[in-house]
Design a protein around this motif. Structure first.
Motif, PDB file in Angstrom:
ATOM      1  N   THR A  39      -0.231 -30.594 -28.548  1.00 16.35           N
ATOM      2  CA  THR A  39      -0.875 -30.441 -29.848  1.00 16.35           C
ATOM      3  C   THR A  39       0.096 -30.837 -30.957  1.00 16.35           C
ATOM      4  OG1 THR A  39      -0.133 -28.154 -30.032  1.00 16.35           O
ATOM      5  CG2 THR A  39      -2.242 -28.538 -28.922  1.00 16.35           C
ATOM      6  N   SER A  40      -0.236 -30.536 -32.200  1.00 12.93           N
ATOM      7  CA  SER A  40       0.665 -30.814 -33.321  1.00 12.93           C
ATOM      8  C   SER A  40       1.894 -29.912 -33.284  1.00 12.93           C
ATOM      9  CB  SER A  40      -0.073 -30.617 -34.648  1.00 12.93           C
ATOM     10  OG  SER A  40      -0.550 -29.291 -34.760  1.00 12.93           O
ATOM     11  N   PHE A  41       1.832 -28.877 -32.447  1.00 11.11           N
ATOM     12  CA  PHE A  41       2.967 -27.975 -32.249  1.00 11.11           C
ATOM     13  C   PHE A  41       3.160 -27.847 -30.740  1.00 11.11           C
ATOM     14  CE2 PHE A  41       5.509 -24.081 -32.692  1.00 11.11           C
ATOM     15  CZ  PHE A  41       6.214 -24.357 -33.852  1.00 11.11           C
ATOM     16  N   PRO A  42       3.699 -28.884 -30.101  1.00 14.49           N
ATOM     17  CA  PRO A  42       3.784 -28.913 -28.629  1.00 14.49           C
ATOM     18  C   PRO A  42       4.584 -27.739 -28.068  1.00 14.49           C
ATOM     19  CG  PRO A  42       4.305 -31.058 -29.578  1.00 14.49           C
ATOM     20  CD  PRO A  42       4.298 -30.081 -30.710  1.00 14.49           C
ATOM     21  N   SER A  43       4.209 -27.327 -26.865  1.00 17.87           N
ATOM     22  CA  SER A  43       4.887 -26.191 -26.239  1.00 17.87           C
ATOM     23  C   SER A  43       4.970 -26.389 -24.739  1.00 17.87           C
ATOM     24  CB  SER A  43       4.149 -24.889 -26.543  1.00 17.87           C
ATOM     25  OG  SER A  43       2.883 -24.877 -25.901  1.00 17.87           O
ATOM     26  N   CYS A  44       5.815 -25.573 -24.117  1.00 18.84           N
ATOM     27  CA  CYS A  44       5.892 -25.500 -22.665  1.00 18.84           C
ATOM     28  C   CYS A  44       6.016 -24.027 -22.303  1.00 18.84           C
ATOM     29  CB  CYS A  44       7.088 -26.282 -22.133  1.00 18.84           C
ATOM     30  SG  CYS A  44       7.185 -26.286 -20.304  1.00 18.84           S
TER      31      CYS A  44
ATOM     32  N   LYS B  28       8.081 -19.128 -23.505  1.00 20.68           N
ATOM     33  CA  LYS B  28       7.411 -20.277 -24.119  1.00 20.68           C
ATOM     34  C   LYS B  28       8.341 -20.929 -25.125  1.00 20.68           C
ATOM     35  CE  LYS B  28       3.290 -21.462 -26.822  1.00 20.68           C
ATOM     36  NZ  LYS B  28       2.042 -20.923 -27.428  1.00 20.68           N
ATOM     37  N   SER B  29       8.586 -22.213 -24.945  1.00 22.04           N
ATOM     38  CA  SER B  29       9.375 -23.011 -25.880  1.00 22.04           C
ATOM     39  C   SER B  29       8.426 -23.891 -26.675  1.00 22.04           C
ATOM     40  CB  SER B  29      10.388 -23.880 -25.118  1.00 22.04           C
ATOM     41  OG  SER B  29      11.057 -24.757 -26.005  1.00 22.04           O
ATOM     42  N   ALA B  30       8.593 -23.909 -27.989  1.00 23.51           N
ATOM     43  CA  ALA B  30       7.686 -24.681 -28.834  1.00 23.51           C
ATOM     44  C   ALA B  30       8.409 -25.184 -30.066  1.00 23.51           C
ATOM     45  CB  ALA B  30       6.480 -23.828 -29.237  1.00 23.51           C
ATOM     46  N   GLY B  31       7.794 -26.135 -30.740  1.00 23.71           N
ATOM     47  CA  GLY B  31       8.364 -26.681 -31.961  1.00 23.71           C
ATOM     48  C   GLY B  31       7.449 -27.732 -32.531  1.00 23.71           C
TER      49      GLY B  31
END
Length: 336
Positions: free
Chosen positions: A282-287, A307-310
């Motif tokens: 998405t516009s704020f990708p995460s894993c 969860k890592s996101a940015g």
């Protein structure tokens, strides 16, 4: 291990949270599942523009020693919904646990009308602290009414960071705050006793402070810079930097058959621990990476999730960050 309820799927708006609360009064069995911790935006959540909470829940002093965070984590929320107290309001149904800190009863009032009651232990509060203009059982409280549908009664147990017992009432046929106050008073009294406490199972994360668990080095690696710390409730913590953030969540509840948490998940190996990874674009990708920490009866258990996101403009390998963070946590987690 006590049996825990299956969480509903995550939703992304406060209205959805309210819909779950009110729909729980109906006969649909799926609608009776209470929201999973942090799976919805709380209807009484603070304005996002407010200054964020920083620090761990254990850094604050409780308003009463009986409400120390280590004691709150061991409270069984379903034991706080006392049948005797609920019978004064009508006909209770079976208690429906929702994770470590939440329990609901989708009952009928004395006239046979739907009355849903949910208690949450250690809910994060911010603006409620300043607005608390009432008292319940001698403690500051705040009420928020959503017109024609629900009342939220919060009894403050700690100021910094703010924590509360929150009673949510879904009642379309009357003033929900009236039963809310009665239930909240009973909740406080039971919480101060011994009968509502539970014993943590061996290997359980229920007593672990998520904000205090990772090392400074692991947090810095996950966020690149010194981050702000956001505790949420008793079992969730986020570290937010300028362009990267990491979240750690401990959950009690439903563990799906064959650990199929998500149809898009990929199985990974965290150095001998089987885990499951899901990426978003998405516009704020995460894993997101999760693994089963503890298995209980049937499909009950405990799950750890990182969860890592940015923001999309921040180019970094979110799954590599999440895996590194998870591996750093594993040696510190309790063992069954």
């Amino acid at each position: 291990m006590p049996r825990l309820a299956r969480p509903v799927p995550a939703v992304a708006a406060a209205l959805s949270a309210l819909a779950l609360l009110v729909a729980g009064c109906g006969s649909n069995a799926l609608a009776k599942q209470p929201p999973f911790p942090r799976s919805t935006i709380q209807a009484n959540a603070a304005d996002p523009s407010e200054k964020p909470i920083t620090g761990s829940p254990t850094t604050g002093d409780p308003v009463d020693p009986a409400f120390a965070v280590d004691k709150l984590r061991l409270l069984d929320p379903c034991k706080l919904l006392d049948d005797d107290a609920l019978k004064e309001l009508g006909k209770p149904d079976d208690a429906v646990p929702g994770g470590f800190s939440r329990c609901s009863n989708f009952m009928k009032d004395k006239d046979g009308k739907d009355l849903s009651i949910t208690v949450e232990v250690g809910q994060t509060v911010t603006s409620e602290i300043k607005k608390a203009d009432k008292k319940i059982a001698g403690y500051r409280s705040y009420e928020q009414v959503l017109e024609g549908s629900a009342c939220f009664v919060s009894v403050i147990t700690q100021d910094e960071p703010g924590l509360a017992f929150t009673v949510q009432i879904g009642y379309k046929d009357g003033d929900g705050c009236v039963p809310g106050r009665k239930v909240a008073e009973s909740v406080v009294a039971l919480a101060k006793g011994k009968n509502a406490s539970r014993t943590a199972a061996k290997g359980s994360v229920i007593t672990v402070d998520p904000c205090a668990l990772p090392s400074d080095a692991a947090v810095l690696e996950a966020t690149d810079k010194s981050p702000r710390v956001y505790p949420y409730g008793l079992h969730n913590c986020s570290w937010v930097g300028d362009d990267a953030e990491m979240t750690l969540d401990f959950r009690g509840g439903f563990v799906p058959k064959d650990d199929k948490f998500d149809s898009k998940q990929t199985e990974i190996d965290l150095g001998g621990v089987k885990a499951y990874q899901v990426q978003t674009t998405t516009s704020f990708p995460s894993c997101t990476i999760k693994w089963v920490q503890l298995r209980g009866e049937d499909n009950d258990g405990e799950v750890v999730e990182v969860k890592s996101a940015g923001p999309k403009k921040a180019e970094f390998d979110r799954c590599a960050k999440a895996q590194s963070f998870a591996k750093a946590l594993l040696p510190k987690l309790p063992r069954a």
